[in-house]
Design a protein around this motif. Structure first.
Motif, mmCIF file in Angstrom:
data_model
loop_
_atom_site.group_PDB
_atom_site.id
_atom_site.type_symbol
_atom_site.label_atom_id
_atom_site.label_comp_id
_atom_site.label_asym_id
_atom_site.label_seq_id
_atom_site.Cartn_x
_atom_site.Cartn_y
_atom_site.Cartn_z
ATOM 1 N N TRP A 212 -8.176 -16.445 3.373
ATOM 2 C CA TRP A 212 -7.063 -17.155 2.764
ATOM 3 C C TRP A 212 -5.850 -16.260 2.508
ATOM 4 C CZ3 TRP A 212 -7.184 -22.067 3.341
ATOM 5 C CH2 TRP A 212 -8.380 -22.772 3.289
ATOM 6 N N ILE A 213 -6.073 -14.975 2.323
ATOM 7 C CA ILE A 213 -4.966 -14.082 1.952
ATOM 8 C C ILE A 213 -4.512 -13.205 3.110
ATOM 9 C CG2 ILE A 213 -4.254 -12.211 0.400
ATOM 10 C CD1 ILE A 213 -6.215 -13.274 -1.663
ATOM 11 N N THR A 214 -5.475 -12.638 3.847
ATOM 12 C CA THR A 214 -5.141 -11.660 4.875
ATOM 13 C C THR A 214 -4.206 -12.173 5.964
ATOM 14 O OG1 THR A 214 -7.216 -10.482 4.473
ATOM 15 C CG2 THR A 214 -6.121 -10.067 6.568
ATOM 16 N N PRO A 215 -4.348 -13.434 6.466
ATOM 17 C CA PRO A 215 -3.411 -13.880 7.511
ATOM 18 C C PRO A 215 -1.953 -13.768 7.101
ATOM 19 C CG PRO A 215 -5.237 -15.415 7.316
ATOM 20 C CD PRO A 215 -5.363 -14.452 6.171
ATOM 21 N N VAL A 344 -8.096 0.026 3.894
ATOM 22 C CA VAL A 344 -9.134 0.257 2.888
ATOM 23 C C VAL A 344 -8.995 -0.729 1.729
ATOM 24 C CG1 VAL A 344 -9.951 1.908 1.149
ATOM 25 C CG2 VAL A 344 -9.499 2.667 3.494
ATOM 26 N N LEU A 345 -7.771 -1.151 1.417
ATOM 27 C CA LEU A 345 -7.574 -2.122 0.337
ATOM 28 C C LEU A 345 -8.348 -3.405 0.619
ATOM 29 C CD1 LEU A 345 -3.766 -1.796 -0.485
ATOM 30 C CD2 LEU A 345 -5.697 -0.977 -1.832
ATOM 31 N N GLY A 346 -8.247 -3.894 1.840
ATOM 32 C CA GLY A 346 -8.984 -5.098 2.195
ATOM 33 C C GLY A 346 -10.481 -4.886 2.178
ATOM 34 N N MET A 347 -10.919 -3.726 2.639
ATOM 35 C CA MET A 347 -12.351 -3.425 2.648
ATOM 36 C C MET A 347 -12.939 -3.457 1.241
ATOM 37 S SD MET A 347 -12.608 -0.248 5.335
ATOM 38 C CE MET A 347 -12.086 -0.392 7.046
ATOM 39 N N LEU A 348 -12.133 -3.083 0.263
ATOM 40 C CA LEU A 348 -12.602 -3.018 -1.118
ATOM 41 C C LEU A 348 -12.241 -4.273 -1.916
ATOM 42 C CD1 LEU A 348 -11.746 0.712 -1.897
ATOM 43 C CD2 LEU A 348 -13.946 -0.257 -1.228
ATOM 44 N N GLY A 349 -11.865 -5.333 -1.226
ATOM 45 C CA GLY A 349 -11.596 -6.601 -1.896
ATOM 46 C C GLY A 349 -10.247 -6.696 -2.564
ATOM 47 N N ARG A 350 -9.293 -5.850 -2.163
ATOM 48 C CA ARG A 350 -7.959 -5.876 -2.782
ATOM 49 C C ARG A 350 -6.938 -6.570 -1.868
ATOM 50 N NH1 ARG A 350 -8.120 -1.696 -6.656
ATOM 51 N NH2 ARG A 350 -10.317 -1.474 -7.286
ATOM 52 N N GLN A 351 -7.329 -7.667 -1.238
ATOM 53 C CA GLN A 351 -6.427 -8.354 -0.305
ATOM 54 C C GLN A 351 -5.140 -8.807 -0.986
ATOM 55 O OE1 GLN A 351 -9.661 -9.030 -0.628
ATOM 56 N NE2 GLN A 351 -10.615 -8.742 1.382
ATOM 57 N N VAL A 353 -3.596 -7.331 -3.354
ATOM 58 C CA VAL A 353 -2.727 -6.152 -3.509
ATOM 59 C C VAL A 353 -2.023 -5.850 -2.193
ATOM 60 C CG1 VAL A 353 -2.694 -3.690 -4.068
ATOM 61 C CG2 VAL A 353 -4.208 -5.234 -5.324
ATOM 62 N N GLN A 354 -2.766 -5.957 -1.092
ATOM 63 C CA GLN A 354 -2.173 -5.735 0.223
ATOM 64 C C GLN A 354 -1.062 -6.744 0.489
ATOM 65 O OE1 GLN A 354 -3.215 -3.446 3.113
ATOM 66 N NE2 GLN A 354 -1.101 -4.117 3.460
ATOM 67 N N LEU A 355 -1.301 -8.012 0.142
ATOM 68 C CA LEU A 355 -0.282 -9.038 0.338
ATOM 69 C C LEU A 355 0.965 -8.741 -0.485
ATOM 70 C CD1 LEU A 355 0.652 -11.787 1.416
ATOM 71 C CD2 LEU A 355 -0.565 -12.866 -0.495
ATOM 72 N N TYR A 394 5.536 3.537 1.517
ATOM 73 C CA TYR A 394 4.307 4.215 1.931
ATOM 74 C C TYR A 394 3.700 5.029 0.791
ATOM 75 C CZ TYR A 394 5.192 2.815 6.741
ATOM 76 O OH TYR A 394 5.396 2.079 7.881
ATOM 77 N N LEU A 395 4.544 5.599 -0.057
ATOM 78 C CA LEU A 395 4.008 6.314 -1.215
ATOM 79 C C LEU A 395 3.309 5.353 -2.180
ATOM 80 C CD1 LEU A 395 6.876 8.865 -1.998
ATOM 81 C CD2 LEU A 395 4.622 9.342 -1.012
ATOM 82 N N VAL A 396 3.873 4.157 -2.344
ATOM 83 C CA VAL A 396 3.224 3.150 -3.181
ATOM 84 C C VAL A 396 1.888 2.745 -2.579
ATOM 85 C CG1 VAL A 396 3.383 0.761 -3.995
ATOM 86 C CG2 VAL A 396 5.360 2.273 -4.183
ATOM 87 N N MET A 397 1.850 2.550 -1.264
ATOM 88 C CA MET A 397 0.587 2.203 -0.617
ATOM 89 C C MET A 397 -0.445 3.306 -0.805
ATOM 90 S SD MET A 397 -1.560 0.483 1.105
ATOM 91 C CE MET A 397 -0.677 -0.971 1.637
ATOM 92 N N LEU A 398 -0.022 4.547 -0.666
ATOM 93 C CA LEU A 398 -0.941 5.667 -0.851
ATOM 94 C C LEU A 398 -1.501 5.670 -2.271
ATOM 95 C CD1 LEU A 398 -2.044 7.976 0.847
ATOM 96 C CD2 LEU A 398 -0.202 9.427 -0.038
ATOM 97 N N ALA A 399 -0.650 5.382 -3.249
ATOM 98 C CA ALA A 399 -1.106 5.320 -4.639
ATOM 99 C C ALA A 399 -2.072 4.157 -4.851
ATOM 100 C CB ALA A 399 0.095 5.179 -5.576
ATOM 101 N N LEU A 400 -1.808 3.038 -4.205
ATOM 102 C CA LEU A 400 -2.694 1.881 -4.334
ATOM 103 C C LEU A 400 -4.075 2.164 -3.731
ATOM 104 C CD1 LEU A 400 -0.209 -1.007 -3.424
ATOM 105 C CD2 LEU A 400 -1.125 -0.465 -5.685
ATOM 106 N N VAL A 401 -4.094 2.814 -2.578
ATOM 107 C CA VAL A 401 -5.372 3.146 -1.950
ATOM 108 C C VAL A 401 -6.122 4.163 -2.808
ATOM 109 C CG1 VAL A 401 -6.446 4.241 0.061
ATOM 110 C CG2 VAL A 401 -4.583 2.616 0.381
ATOM 111 N N ALA A 402 -5.401 5.161 -3.315
ATOM 112 C CA ALA A 402 -6.058 6.159 -4.188
ATOM 113 C C ALA A 402 -6.638 5.500 -5.426
ATOM 114 C CB ALA A 402 -5.035 7.235 -4.574
ATOM 115 N N GLY A 403 -5.909 4.537 -5.989
ATOM 116 C CA GLY A 403 -6.424 3.830 -7.155
ATOM 117 C C GLY A 403 -7.647 3.000 -6.830
ATOM 118 N N ALA A 404 -7.678 2.426 -5.627
ATOM 119 C CA ALA A 404 -8.803 1.574 -5.248
ATOM 120 C C ALA A 404 -10.103 2.373 -5.099
ATOM 121 C CB ALA A 404 -8.479 0.848 -3.943
ATOM 122 N N VAL A 405 -9.997 3.656 -4.718
ATOM 123 C CA VAL A 405 -11.216 4.464 -4.496
ATOM 124 C C VAL A 405 -11.453 5.421 -5.661
ATOM 125 C CG1 VAL A 405 -10.940 4.315 -2.015
ATOM 126 C CG2 VAL A 405 -9.970 6.275 -3.221
#
Length: 410
Positions: A212-215, A344-351, A353-355, A394-405
């Motif tokens: 529902w979110i990823t597309p 990785v955001l999607g893999m960890l259920g953060r779709q 956040v990716q959107l 891209y820095l925000v994305m890097l921070a989001l991925v770091a937060g997710a893991v």
């Protein structure tokens, strides 16, 4: 041992990409002699529409494949195929209904007769994404490399062999290449490795966030990549547009090929770790660090030699593109490190956040182009704003991925 296999996997995929895309680039001077400028206009229209629709055509099933249980894969493939067919039919209806309007709006008169290329290409793009996701999950890196070669060969053969048909020969190459890629990776399975098949309804429920979110996220991602260049072309005139387009292509081609190769290995190896409950924080940090070093090394080369190299390779009148490359290259260097691990955001259920990130990146980059343009700023200032917006994104994305893991202890 795992690190050596990962490097080998990236090199294998990268070699296939270089061979396939290298062939497409190599015949480009010949295509400009075989086709008219209006044919390239139709190609631009088809590429823009089909890339966006194809990115969401499988309804996120392609992204869910990386982390799904074995028994869910057949259902996800079925969901992706049915969704692709429905999106293709909807695209066909819309393209046929609006064929005259789109032909006039994009100044591509051939679109009125060749409207059907859009849905066919949309379906081909979505099918290729689905097939690649399955190969990446299985870590069939050689098959992915073969896919890349088949795509380049299929597209080139269609472009050259169908040149007598005019616009069809050029615009139809996109679909021909991607369908050749799908067919080139099909092979009979020697043994069944799936677990007991999960019902489609259960898979729909478990992976509903992907579906529902990823597309929407995937389509926004493509729009976010294309929109700044289109706005610059519309606002700055054809001469500047040509310089910026060349800059984007020269920087974007190697970055895209490397990021794609790494992304396929990440989908396979990190997806397996997520499925098995293994930590990914440590390998993720190592990967990002290495890619940053690689990206920075390339950026230093462009900053030091950009105008001279552009002038020597493309002609002295193109040296300005080298100056533009100096402005944009920091953002592309960061993209090398961040783009492959964003999944990785999607893999960890953060779709969700990716959107949100994809929507924010689109707003930020479009604003970075529009605001200085409306204020009458020169092109270097506009590009500096775009580069800064990309870096922040891209820095925000890097921070989001770091937060997710962050919770990983590995």
């Amino acid at each position: 041992m795992r690190r050596a296999r990962a490097r080998s996997a990236v090199l294998t995929i990268l070699c296939g990409t270089v061979l396939g895309q290298g062939l497409v680039i190599a015949v480009s001077p010949l295509l400009t002699r075989l086709y008219a400028p209006t044919d390239f206009g139709l190609l631009a229209v088809v590429t823009a529409i089909a890339s966006v629709l194809g990115a969401g055509g499988a309804s996120g099933a392609d992204r869910a494949v990386a982390v799904a249980r074995n028994g869910s894969i057949p259902a996800l493939v079925l969901i992706g195929a049915v969704s692709t067919l429905l999106v293709g039919l909807a695209a066909a209806a819309a393209a046929w209904t609006m064929r005259d309007l789109l032909a006039a709006g994009f100044a591509a008169p051939a679109f009125a007769d060749l409207w059907w290329i859009v849905p066919v290409t949309t379906v081909a793009v979505a099918l290729q994404r689905m097939a690649t996701a399955v190969l990446a999950r299985r870590q069939h890196h050689r098959s992915i490399a073969v896919r890349n070669v088949c795509q380049g060969v299929g597209q080139t053969l269609w472009n050259l062999g169908m040149a007598s048909t005019g616009a069809l020969g050029l615009a139809g190459g996109l679909a021909a290449g991607r369908l050749a890629a799908v067919l080139g990776t099909l092979r009979p399975r020697r043994q069944r490795t799936w677990e007991r098949r999960a019902p489609v309804t259960a898979v729909l429920h478990v992976h509903r966030r992907f579906l529902w979110i990823t597309p929407w996220s995937s389509m926004l991602n493509v729009v976010g990549q294309q929109a700044p260049g289109i706005l610059i072309a519309a606002a700055q005139g054809s001469a500047t547009a040509g310089l910026v387009a060349l800059t984007m292509r020269v920087l974007g081609s190697p970055v895209g090929m490397l990021a794609d190769a790494v992304a396929q290995t990440v989908a396979g190896s990190f997806g397996r770790r997520v499925r098995e409950g293994e930590p990914i924080r440590a390998p993720l940090r190592r990967l990002v660090a290495r890619l940053l070093v690689l990206g920075c090394a390339g950026a230093v080369g462009v900053v030091l030699c950009g105008p001279a190299v552009f002038g020597a390779v493309f002609g002295s009148e193109w040296s300005t593109a080298g100056e533009y490359a100096r402005i944009l290259v920091p953002a592309f260097a960061l993209q090398v490190a961040v783009s492959p691990v964003s999944q990785v955001l999607g893999m960890l259920g953060r779709q969700h956040v990716q959107l949100a990130w994809d929507a924010g990146r689109l707003v930020l980059t479009v604003g970075a182009v529009l605001v200085p343009t409306m204020c009458g700023a020169p092109v270097p200032v506009v590009l500096a704003g775009l580069s800064s917006a990309m870096i922040v994104s891209y820095l925000v994305m890097l921070a989001l991925v770091a937060g997710a893991v962050r919770g990983d202890r590995g």
